[in-house]
Design a protein around this motif. Structure first.
Motif: not given
Length: 347
Positions: A58-84
Motif C-alpha cells: 500500500w505504501s508503494a501504491f500511494y507513492i506511485a499514485l502521487a508520482l503519476l499525479f505529478g506527471v499529470g500536472i507536468g503534462l497538462v500545466s507545464g513542467w514548471d508546475y510539475g517541478g513545484e
C-alpha cells in the motif's frame, strides 16, 4: 478573494490558462475523502497489526499514485508546475516522516496496543489534513492580499529551521499545557477498553487513554501544520498544488509507519536535514519577498530586482539531495554505533 486565489489558473505548455475551477476543487476533495473512507473500511475498522507485506504494497501504491499525479500536472500545466509539485511533495513527505517519529513517541508514552495504533494514526492523519487545509486557505488569502507575508513566512521558516536543528525528539510530547489541562479536568481511566474513546467503570463514564492519545496527536498535527504550510508556499503559490502535495504526502502515511517503524529510530539526522531544507526555503521566500517588495522602508517601496530568483529545478534537486544525504548519513552512523556496541559486548 480567497476563492479567486484558490481558483488561480495554471498555464499549460502552450501558454494557455487552465483554470482550477470550483468543480475541480470539489472533485479533488471528494476523491481525497473517498480514499480515506476506503482506508477506514478496508484496513482500520477491524483492529489488527498490518504485516510488512501489506504495508509495503500500500505504501508503494500511494507513492506511485502521487508520482503519476505529478506527471499529470507536468503534462497538462507545464513542467514548471510539475517541478513545484514534486518539490512540495518531497518536502511534505519528509516533514510527514518526522511527524511519524513524534506519533511513535506519543503512542509509546501512552502504551497504545499495536492492534489499535492504526485507528490512532488514521484519526491523526485526518486531523492533519483538515488543519493543513485550513492553513492552505488562510495562506492563499494572505498571499493574494499582502505581498509582505513572504517576509513573515521566510522569517518563520528560519526560526523553525533553527528549532528543528536543535529539537529534542527524546522529549515527552505528552507533557504540555494542553495535556496537563486534559488530565486535570477529564475523568480518566487508567485502562484501555478496546479502541473505545470512553468507557464505564463503577457507573461512571470515563475517558480512556485512547482519547488522550488522539488529543496529543491533534496537538502535534497543529505544530507540524505551522511548519509545513509556509514551507510549501515557499516552493509554489498555487493553492491547488499545495493541497494536493499535502494530501498525497499524508496518504499512505499509516502504512509507512508500520513499514519503517524500526527505521524511524535510526533516522538520527532527519531533523538536521529538515532544518537545512526549511532554512533553504526560508531564504528563497525572503528573496522572493524582495522581488515583490512593497514595504516603504525597504528600497523605498520598490522591488529589489538584482537578486537572482532560485529556480524550481534547483529547489527540487537541493531538497532531494538533502533528504538523501540525511538518510544515508543516519543509517551509516547507526550502523557504526551498533558495530561499536557489539565490539564492546564481545570484549
Amino acid at each position: 478573494m480567497a476563492e479567486e486565489t484558490l481558483a488561480k489558473p495554471f498555464a499549460d505548455v502552450s501558454g494557455a490558462a487552465v483554470d482550477i475551477t470550483p468543480l475541480v476543487w470539489i472533485i479533488t476533495i471528494a476523491i481525497t475523502i473517498a480514499f480515506f473512507v476506503f482506508e477506514f473500511y478496508a484496513h482500520v475498522r477491524k483492529p489488527h497489526e498490518p504485516s510488512i507485506g501489506e504495508s509495503a504494497r500500500w505504501s508503494a501504491f500511494y507513492i506511485a499514485l502521487a508520482l503519476l499525479f505529478g506527471v499529470g500536472i507536468g503534462l497538462v500545466s507545464g513542467w514548471d508546475y510539475g517541478g513545484e509539485y514534486f518539490a512540495g511533495y518531497l518536502t511534505e513527505k519528509a516533514l510527514s516522516v518526522d511527524n511519524l517519529f513524534v506519533f511513535l513517541l506519543v503512542m509509546t508514552a501512552f502504551a497504545v496496543p499495536k492492534m489499535y495504533q492504526q485507528k490512532v494514526l488514521m484519526i491523526g492523519i485526518v486531523i492533519a489534513l483538515v488543519m493543513r487545509g485550513a492553513f492552505i486557505a488562510v495562506g492563499a488569502a494572505l498571499i493574494a492580499n499582502f505581498s509582505w507575508v513572504f517576509y513573515l513566512f521566510g522569517a518563520l521558516l528560519l526560526v523553525l529551521a533553527y528549532r528543528q536543528a536543535f529539537a529534542d525528539h527524546g522529549g515527552d510530547p505528552t507533557d504540555n499545557r494542553l495535556m496537563r489541562f486534559a488530565r486535570r479536568h477529564l475523568p480518566l481511566s487508567d485502562e484501555y477498553d478496546g479502541d473505545r474513546l470512553f468507557t464505564v467503570r463503577g457507573g461512571r463514564r470515563l475517558v480512556t487513554p485512547m482519547l488522550l492519545t488522539i488529543i496529543a496527536i491533534g496537538f502535534v498535527d497543529l505544530v507540524f501544520a505551522v511548519d509545513s504550510i509556509p514551507a510549501i508556499y515557499g516552493l509554489t503559490e498555487e493553492a491547488y498544488i499545495v493541497f494536493t502535495a499535502n494530501a498525497f504526502a499524508l496518504m499512505g502515511l499509516r502504512q509507512l509507519y508500520f513499514l519503517i517503524g524500526g527505521l524511524l529510530e535510526r533516522m538520527v539526522y532527519l531533523g538536521q536535514g529538515l532544518a537545512v531544507i526549511l532554512a533553504f526555503i526560508g531564504v528563497k521566500l525572503l528573496i522572493h519577498a524582495l522581488h515583490v517588495n512593497e514595504l516603504p522602508f525597504i528600497n523605498g517601496g520598490e522591488p529589489v530586482k538584482w537578486l537572482p530568483e532560485i529556480p524550481i529545478w534547483f529547489s527540487l534537486l537541493f531538497i532531494a539531495a538533502t533528504i538523501t544525504v540525511a538518510t544515508v548519513a543516519s543509517l551509516a552512523k547507526t550502523r557504526r554505533d551498533r558495530a561499536r556496541a557489539l565490539e564492546r559486548t564481545q570484549r
